[in-house]
Design an enzyme around this catalytic site. Structure first.
Site, mmCIF file in Angstrom:
data_model
loop_
_atom_site.group_PDB
_atom_site.id
_atom_site.type_symbol
_atom_site.label_atom_id
_atom_site.label_comp_id
_atom_site.label_asym_id
_atom_site.label_seq_id
_atom_site.Cartn_x
_atom_site.Cartn_y
_atom_site.Cartn_z
ATOM 1 C CD GLU A 177 -0.332 -6.082 12.710
ATOM 2 O OE1 GLU A 177 -1.190 -5.585 11.975
ATOM 3 O OE2 GLU A 177 0.867 -5.823 12.606
ATOM 4 N NE ARG B 132 -3.711 -2.494 2.027
ATOM 5 C CZ ARG B 132 -3.288 -3.576 2.665
ATOM 6 N NH1 ARG B 132 -2.208 -3.547 3.406
ATOM 7 N NH2 ARG B 132 -3.961 -4.705 2.569
#
Length: 177
Positions: A102, A65
């Protein structure tokens, strides 16, 4: 500025339990679909960079992105753009750094000649969560003896304390959760 931030915020969607259970995924795709929201993101980044980092030489975008926002910003600023990709996606000699997300482990790499020694670099991505990806990007830039001026993100998940991992590298985020 507040109007632009509201427009951007209203375009961010949350998908719970994606890509794994317990992760509230922030989706920026509606920003890309809305020309006014995309322009607002680029405008706000450009204003910040011109005010804070007029000496920037290069924008580095993170896979994938960061590739959406980075070239738009680089073009506006009249500087180059270089990608940092997932391992195995770039041809030629590369440098790589392993890092933790994460919800997974990964490795980032960039071509050896993407950044020149002494260049002043800003790193851009859509989201700062735990800081693993941006930290790896900073390490790649430093290995090439360039200077990381700061990081730019559309969204920062403050509750994950990712900016702490970046230590003294400034982070500019448009939206914080």
């Amino acid at each position: 500025m507040a109007e632009k931030l509201d427009l951007i915020s209203n375009c961010v969607r949350t998908f719970h339990d994606f890509p794994t259970k317990g992760i509230p995924f922030k989706d920026i795709c509606p920003i890309l679909k809305d020309p006014k929201a995309l322009t607002a993101v680029t405008d706000l980044f450009e204003e910040h960079v011109r005010r804070t980092y007029p000496q920037v030489d290069l924008i580095v975008g993170l896979d994938a992105r960061g590739f959406l926002f980075g070239p738009l910003l680089a073009q506006r600023l009249g500087v180059g753009f270089a990608p940092i990709r997932k391992k195995g996606k770039l041809p030629g000699p590369t440098l790589s750094v392993a890092y933790s997300l994460e919800y997974a482990k990964a490795e980032a790499e960039m071509q050896e000649d993407a950044v020149s020694a002494g260049q002043k670099v800003l790193i851009i991505d859509d989201l700062l969560a735990t800081g693993g990806t941006l930290y790896a990007a900073c390490e790649l830039i430093k290995r090439q003896k360039a200077e990381v001026l700061g990081c730019l993100v559309v969204i920062e998940l403050k509750y994950l304390n990712g900016s702490e991992k970046l230590q003294s590298t400034p982070v500019f985020s448009l939206i914080q959760y």
